[in-house]
Design a protein around this motif. Structure first.
Motif, PDB file in Angstrom:
ATOM      1  N   ARG A  88       0.839  -1.214   0.000  1.00 11.47           N
ATOM      2  CA  ARG A  88       0.000   0.000   0.000  1.00 11.47           C
ATOM      3  C   ARG A  88       0.865   1.252   0.000  1.00 11.47           C
ATOM      4  N   ALA A  89       1.941   1.254   0.773  1.00 14.88           N
ATOM      5  CA  ALA A  89       2.846   2.409   0.805  1.00 14.88           C
ATOM      6  C   ALA A  89       3.481   2.631  -0.568  1.00 14.88           C
ATOM      7  N   LEU A  90       3.897   1.557  -1.214  1.00 15.27           N
ATOM      8  CA  LEU A  90       4.480   1.668  -2.551  1.00 15.27           C
ATOM      9  C   LEU A  90       3.456   2.219  -3.545  1.00 15.27           C
ATOM     10  N   CYS A  91       2.206   1.764  -3.428  1.00 17.11           N
ATOM     11  CA  CYS A  91       1.143   2.259  -4.319  1.00 17.11           C
ATOM     12  C   CYS A  91       0.897   3.750  -4.100  1.00 17.11           C
ATOM     13  N   GLU A  93       3.204   5.879  -3.159  1.00 11.60           N
ATOM     14  CA  GLU A  93       4.372   6.556  -3.725  1.00 11.60           C
ATOM     15  C   GLU A  93       4.328   6.563  -5.258  1.00 11.60           C
ATOM     16  N   ASP A  94       3.751   5.520  -5.836  1.00 10.95           N
ATOM     17  CA  ASP A  94       3.714   5.363  -7.292  1.00 10.95           C
ATOM     18  C   ASP A  94       2.263   5.195  -7.726  1.00 10.95           C
ATOM     19  N   VAL A  96       0.729   5.350 -10.525  1.00 16.18           N
ATOM     20  CA  VAL A  96       0.492   4.532 -11.720  1.00 16.18           C
ATOM     21  C   VAL A  96       0.439   3.053 -11.322  1.00 16.18           C
ATOM     22  N   LEU A  97       1.391   2.635 -10.500  1.00 21.29           N
ATOM     23  CA  LEU A  97       1.379   1.266  -9.992  1.00 21.29           C
ATOM     24  C   LEU A  97       0.126   1.036  -9.147  1.00 21.29           C
ATOM     25  N   GLY A  98      -0.205   1.990  -8.287  1.00 16.54           N
ATOM     26  CA  GLY A  98      -1.385   1.867  -7.430  1.00 16.54           C
ATOM     27  C   GLY A  98      -2.661   1.687  -8.223  1.00 16.54           C
ATOM     28  N   LEU A  99      -2.820   2.449  -9.287  1.00 10.76           N
ATOM     29  CA  LEU A  99      -4.011   2.337 -10.125  1.00 10.76           C
ATOM     30  C   LEU A  99      -4.041   0.990 -10.839  1.00 10.76           C
ATOM     31  N   ALA A 100      -2.901   0.557 -11.382  1.00  9.41           N
ATOM     32  CA  ALA A 100      -2.839  -0.728 -12.082  1.00  9.41           C
ATOM     33  C   ALA A 100      -3.164  -1.884 -11.130  1.00  9.41           C
ATOM     34  N   LEU A 101      -2.612  -1.849  -9.928  1.00  5.77           N
ATOM     35  CA  LEU A 101      -2.865  -2.908  -8.947  1.00  5.77           C
ATOM     36  C   LEU A 101      -4.325  -2.889  -8.491  1.00  5.77           C
ATOM     37  N   THR A 102      -4.857  -1.706  -8.251  1.00 10.03           N
ATOM     38  CA  THR A 102      -6.259  -1.585  -7.837  1.00 10.03           C
ATOM     39  C   THR A 102      -7.187  -2.127  -8.918  1.00 10.03           C
ATOM     40  N   ARG A 103      -6.912  -1.816 -10.159  1.00 12.11           N
ATOM     41  CA  ARG A 103      -7.740  -2.333 -11.261  1.00 12.11           C
ATOM     42  C   ARG A 103      -7.676  -3.852 -11.334  1.00 12.11           C
ATOM     43  N   ARG A 104      -6.485  -4.402 -11.170  1.00 12.75           N
ATOM     44  CA  ARG A 104      -6.331  -5.869 -11.237  1.00 12.75           C
ATOM     45  C   ARG A 104      -7.092  -6.534 -10.090  1.00 12.75           C
ATOM     46  N   VAL A 105      -6.978  -5.991  -8.886  1.00 12.80           N
ATOM     47  CA  VAL A 105      -7.692  -6.562  -7.740  1.00 12.80           C
ATOM     48  C   VAL A 105      -9.199  -6.414  -7.949  1.00 12.80           C
ATOM     49  N   LEU A 106      -9.638  -5.289  -8.495  1.00  9.94           N
ATOM     50  CA  LEU A 106     -11.062  -5.092  -8.763  1.00  9.94           C
ATOM     51  C   LEU A 106     -11.575  -6.126  -9.770  1.00  9.94           C
ATOM     52  N   GLU A 107     -10.767  -6.481 -10.764  1.00 11.83           N
ATOM     53  CA  GLU A 107     -11.149  -7.536 -11.710  1.00 11.83           C
ATOM     54  C   GLU A 107     -11.364  -8.865 -10.978  1.00 11.83           C
TER      55      GLU A 107
END
Length: 136
Positions: A88-91, A93-94, A96-107
């Motif tokens: 979560r801390a990395l997301c 800070e980044d 773009v990574l946070g959005l990509a990871l959130t989208r993948r988890v939402l899928e």
């Protein structure tokens, strides 16, 4: 992968409990995990089974960071375990990574919700067909 470590979870091990702190998540490499809902006064049983390549745990991404189900290793599980706070801390800070990871988890969440809906509709259909049988 900097925040991951390989783990082995023996069959029958409770991995997490409903309403427990969601401070980790896993990507399953081998084995199977049952997702369930049980507790005082309720025992719905197994709701889903996860296996190779599946994400185990999404509650770590959504406040208040507590599990919404329980999980138990059905067989020996080998997985990559991630430190949720660090991810979560990395997301943060980044973004773009946070959005990509959130989208993948939402899928993942959407797919599981749809699968649950289909199972429930199947249960409802079976119930309705039983009710429709003529009484002799």
């Amino acid at each position: 992968m900097e925040f991951a470590r390989p783990v082995s979870i023996p069959a029958g091990t409770r991995i997490f409990e409903d309403r427990g702190p969601a401070d980790r998540f896993w990507v399953i490499r081998t084995g199977a995990v049952n997702l369930d809902l049980r507790g005082p006064g309720r025992d719905v049983g197994t709701l889903d089974m996860l296996g190779h390549g599946d994400l185990l745990g999404w509650s770590w991404l959504v406040p208040p960071y507590t599990w919404h189900l329980g999980a138990e290793a059905f067989s020996l599980v080998r997985a990559d375990e991630f430190d949720a706070r660090a991810v979560r801390a990395l997301c943060n800070e980044d973004p773009v990574l946070g959005l990509a990871l959130t989208r993948r988890v939402l899928e993942v969440v959407a797919d599981r919700l749809q699968a649950t809906r289909v199972r429930l509709l199947g249960i409802d259909a079976a119930y309705e067909s039983e009710r429709a049988l003529p009484v002799e």
